[in-house]
Design an enzyme around this catalytic site. Structure first.
Site, PDB file in Angstrom:
ATOM      1  N   LYS A 218       1.781  -3.487   7.370  1.00 34.02           N
ATOM      2  CA  LYS A 218       2.084  -3.675   5.949  1.00 34.02           C
ATOM      3  C   LYS A 218       3.556  -3.384   5.665  1.00 34.02           C
ATOM      4  CE  LYS A 218      -0.328  -4.551   2.984  1.00 34.02           C
ATOM      5  NZ  LYS A 218      -0.691  -5.858   2.380  1.00 34.02           N
TER       6      LYS A 218
ATOM      7  N   TYR B  36      -2.212  -0.407  11.026  1.00 36.68           N
ATOM      8  CA  TYR B  36      -2.367  -1.042   9.711  1.00 36.68           C
ATOM      9  C   TYR B  36      -1.146  -0.826   8.841  1.00 36.68           C
ATOM     10  CZ  TYR B  36      -3.492  -1.173   4.751  1.00 36.68           C
ATOM     11  OH  TYR B  36      -3.431  -1.397   3.399  1.00 36.68           O
TER      12      TYR B  36
ATOM     13  N   THR C 157       0.837  -1.202   0.000  1.00 30.83           N
ATOM     14  CA  THR C 157       0.000   0.000   0.000  1.00 30.83           C
ATOM     15  C   THR C 157       0.871   1.251   0.000  1.00 30.83           C
ATOM     16  OG1 THR C 157      -1.563   1.290   1.348  1.00 30.83           O
ATOM     17  CG2 THR C 157      -0.102  -0.187   2.530  1.00 30.83           C
ATOM     18  N   ASP C 158       0.326   2.347  -0.523  1.00 33.96           N
ATOM     19  CA  ASP C 158       1.040   3.621  -0.466  1.00 33.96           C
ATOM     20  C   ASP C 158       1.160   4.148   0.961  1.00 33.96           C
ATOM     21  OD1 ASP C 158      -1.637   4.307  -0.112  1.00 33.96           O
ATOM     22  OD2 ASP C 158      -1.629   5.937  -1.578  1.00 33.96           O
ATOM     23  N   GLU C 159       0.353   3.612   1.879  1.00 37.41           N
ATOM     24  CA  GLU C 159       0.362   4.118   3.252  1.00 37.41           C
ATOM     25  C   GLU C 159       1.658   3.814   3.996  1.00 37.41           C
ATOM     26  OE1 GLU C 159      -3.168   3.845   5.620  1.00 37.41           O
ATOM     27  OE2 GLU C 159      -4.436   3.493   3.859  1.00 37.41           O
TER      28      GLU C 159
END
Length: 330
Positions: free
Chosen positions: A153, A149, A123-125
């Site tokens: 990741k 979260y 994810t970009d997060e």
């Protein structure tokens, strides 16, 4: 091509499975725990052309047996807990699936003794908040996650890179921006807003809704992942983005317009704890492979609203008071 798709009954996973089955005819097995966000209904139109196995990627014995039996060329890992709000309220499932589950996949690959490519969906997060800057994150940037979260990741990504270097395992990582489209769980912003409006309840935003995201229609993401499998390089990371930036408020205003409601229908609440205000990525590497998004933001939102309006059978059983219909999303 023999493809094992973990988490293939979830939102992006099921759209990817539909794409590779319909467009490529790849031999596909879906391995999914079927949590609240993974549903066999997501695959009902392709179930006769795939094999489905219910299982948990953190269950090493079961997962190893399935890999030995199927002998895939590629493992595509979508299996993850993904909702930031849930990770704030209860982090433990995110640690188990997003870290221990990835570890189990890697250990299975290490011990099984034949060549498998792992395509991992991140994810970009993981890059963290870019608010107050004009920067865009590249694949070489340090990871700076903000929530349980995104931290889980990022941990999975780092484990994969370490196993690649230490044990020579083949991997490719993709980091998509905010996805939306059919089969997305109603806890997420766009389907939640559509469904609340259908119930004549106002969409609720964190803070003032000025959080900036890059939005990508899920079918374009499925095509990007397929291209990375076909043409990507081992031990590389590929950002996947549409360069279609909009604030959360602008997205919800577009939904309201499409559904015949005024912008004043929005309700604003307090900010999310540890909230990231802006994500942005450089996506030159995947564009060099020949990928670009085909569905624009306006078109994608119209298609998404239309899908939810026409598929009440799919989302109505998923509507709950806490994450969809509550007056506040915190």
């Amino acid at each position: 091509m023999r493809v094992l798709v973990t988490g293939g009954a979830g939102f992006i996973g099921s759209n990817f499975v539909r794409h590779i089955v319909n467009e490529y005819g790849w031999e596909t097995i879906v391995y999914d725990k079927l949590t609240y966000a993974g549903r066999i209904e997501n695959l009902r139109d392709v179930l006769d052309r795939i094999k489905f196995v219910r299982g948990d990627i953190a269950d090493e014995e079961s997962f190893t047996r399935m890999v030995r039996d199927f002998q895939p060329d590629v493992i595509v890992n979508f299996a993850a807990e993904t909702h930031v709000d849930r990770s704030i309220n209860e982090p433990a499932p995110f640690i188990k699936t997003n870290i221990v589950g990835v570890f189990t996949i890697l250990e299975t690959m290490r011990r099984i003794g034949y060549d498998i490519l792992l395509l991992h969906v991140s994810t970009d997060e993981v890059y963290g908040d870019l608010w107050g800057t004009s920067r865009e994150s590249s694949e070489e940037d340090a990871l700076n996650p903000s929530s349980p979260y995104s931290a889980s990741k990022a941990s999975g990504d780092l484990l994969i890179k370490a196993y690649g270097r230490t044990y020579g395992l083949k991997y490719r990582i993709v980091r998509p921006c905010n996805n939306y489209g059919p089969y997305q769980h109603p806890e997420k912003l766009i389907p939640r807003s559509i469904i609340r409006i259908l119930y004549n309840k106002p969409p609720v935003l964190y803070g003032d809704g000025s959080q900036v995201r890059d939005w990508l229609y899920v079918e374009d993401t499925a095509k990007a992942i397929t291209l990375v499998i076909e043409k990507g390089s081992d031990r590389e990371i590929y950002n996947v983005c549409g360069n279609m930036y909009a604030t959360v408020r602008e997205i919800v205003e577009k939904i309201l317009e499409a559904m015949g409601k005024p912008k004043s229908f929005i309700v604003y609440g307090k900010p999310r704890p540890g909230e990231d205000r802006r994500y942005a990525m450089v996506c030159a590497k995947i564009r060099e492979l020949g990928w670009k998004p085909l569905v624009g933001l306006e078109t994608g939102l119209r298609l998404t609203v239309k899908w939810y309006l026409e598929n009440e059978w799919w989302w109505k059983p998923l509507v709950d008071e806490r994450y969809v219909l509550a007056d506040h999303p915190w």
